[in-house]
Enzyme design. Structure first.
Site, mmCIF file in Angstrom:
data_model
loop_
_atom_site.group_PDB
_atom_site.id
_atom_site.type_symbol
_atom_site.label_atom_id
_atom_site.label_comp_id
_atom_site.label_asym_id
_atom_site.label_seq_id
_atom_site.Cartn_x
_atom_site.Cartn_y
_atom_site.Cartn_z
ATOM 1 N N TYR A 132 -3.239 -0.113 9.836
ATOM 2 C CA TYR A 132 -3.127 -0.529 8.443
ATOM 3 C C TYR A 132 -1.723 -0.271 7.905
ATOM 4 C CZ TYR A 132 -4.205 -0.973 3.476
ATOM 5 O OH TYR A 132 -4.209 -1.350 2.150
ATOM 6 N N SER A 160 0.846 -1.197 0.000
ATOM 7 C CA SER A 160 0.000 0.000 0.000
ATOM 8 C C SER A 160 0.875 1.238 0.000
ATOM 9 C CB SER A 160 -0.898 0.028 1.237
ATOM 10 O OG SER A 160 -1.541 1.291 1.382
#
Length: 246
Positions: free
Chosen positions: A155, A141
């Site tokens: 995250y 990501s």
């Protein structure tokens, strides 16, 4: 095209979004492809139908990567169904965003189980079965490289862990001719993060190009990394983020 002719691939979380696009692109390049899903059986069947329409073999496997036994079994079942395994794409992931104080222990366990432990176990299982020239491509990501605001602690941590894992895999498996790479998507138009969603203008503004990407743009990078042209690319982080981290 057909750069992956005869190859066997597994894409975790391949029933929708980026994973579905990757699975279809690998099939376009000539690979037989298995995809895992948790709840999206209909979507997984649709992906398989697209793969089979191209004359390739497609397989849908239900597997919850939060469960250690499923992470291992998904690779084993894919290898059995396809008759081998040359490419693993670790795409399955979950995200829990919110203030640090609101993150529960359950959130931590779930995110790390899927995004880190599941990737480790699937990669280890696949590496034991891959021939020379195998590929392990993991989807990270843009938040592993840049966290532009609050709410992304858990995250971002889970995706940043994949950097160390990928580099270590490259070192450990390089002698066997198996490459490990990491792809960091930026804001990508999917049903989980639509380009017309309420946060889309702010996310687009964080990129250099001023727009969302599409899943096919990530899939193109994965297809390259899975093929022979990327034989000298390993241990690397590659961004498909529109300049998010620039």
């Amino acid at each position: 095209m057909n750069a992956l002719n005869g190859k066997k691939a597994l894409v975790t979380g391949g029933s929708r979004g980026i994973g579905a696009a990757i699975a279809v692109r690998l099939a376009q390049e000539g690979a037989d492809v298995a995809v895992t899903y948790v709840q999206g059986e209909e979507g997984a069947r649709e992906v398989v139908a697209k793969i089979e329409a191209m004359g390739r073999r497609g397989v849908a496997l239900r597997a919850d990567l939060a469960l250690a036994e499923d992470a291992v079994a998904s690779v084993e079942r894919a290898e059995q169904a396809l008759g081998g395994l040359d490419v693993l794409v670790n795409n399955a992931g979950v995200g829990v965003l919110g203030p640090l104080g609101d993150i529960t222990l359950g959130d931590v366990d779930r995110v790390l189980a899927v995004n880190v432990r599941g990737v480790f176990l699937a990669s280890r299982t696949a590496a034991a079965r891959m021939p020379h020239g195998g590929r392990i491509v993991t989807i990270g990501s843009c938040m592993a490289q840049r966290v532009p605001g609050p709410g992304g602690t858990l995250y971002a941590m889970s995706k940043a862990a994949l950097i160390g894992l990928t580099k270590a895999l490259a070192r450990e498996l390089g002698g066997r001719g198996i490459n490990a790479t990491l792809v960091h998507p930026g804001p990508i138009d999917t049903d989980m993060n639509p380009a017309d969603g309420p946060t889309a203008p702010a996310q687009s503004a964080l990129t250099s190009l001023g727009r969302y990407g599409v899943a096919q743009e990530v899939a193109s990078m994965v297809a390259y990394l899975a093929g022979a042209e990327a034989s000298y690319v390993t241990g690397a982080e590659l961004t498909v983020d529109g300049g998010y981290a620039a």
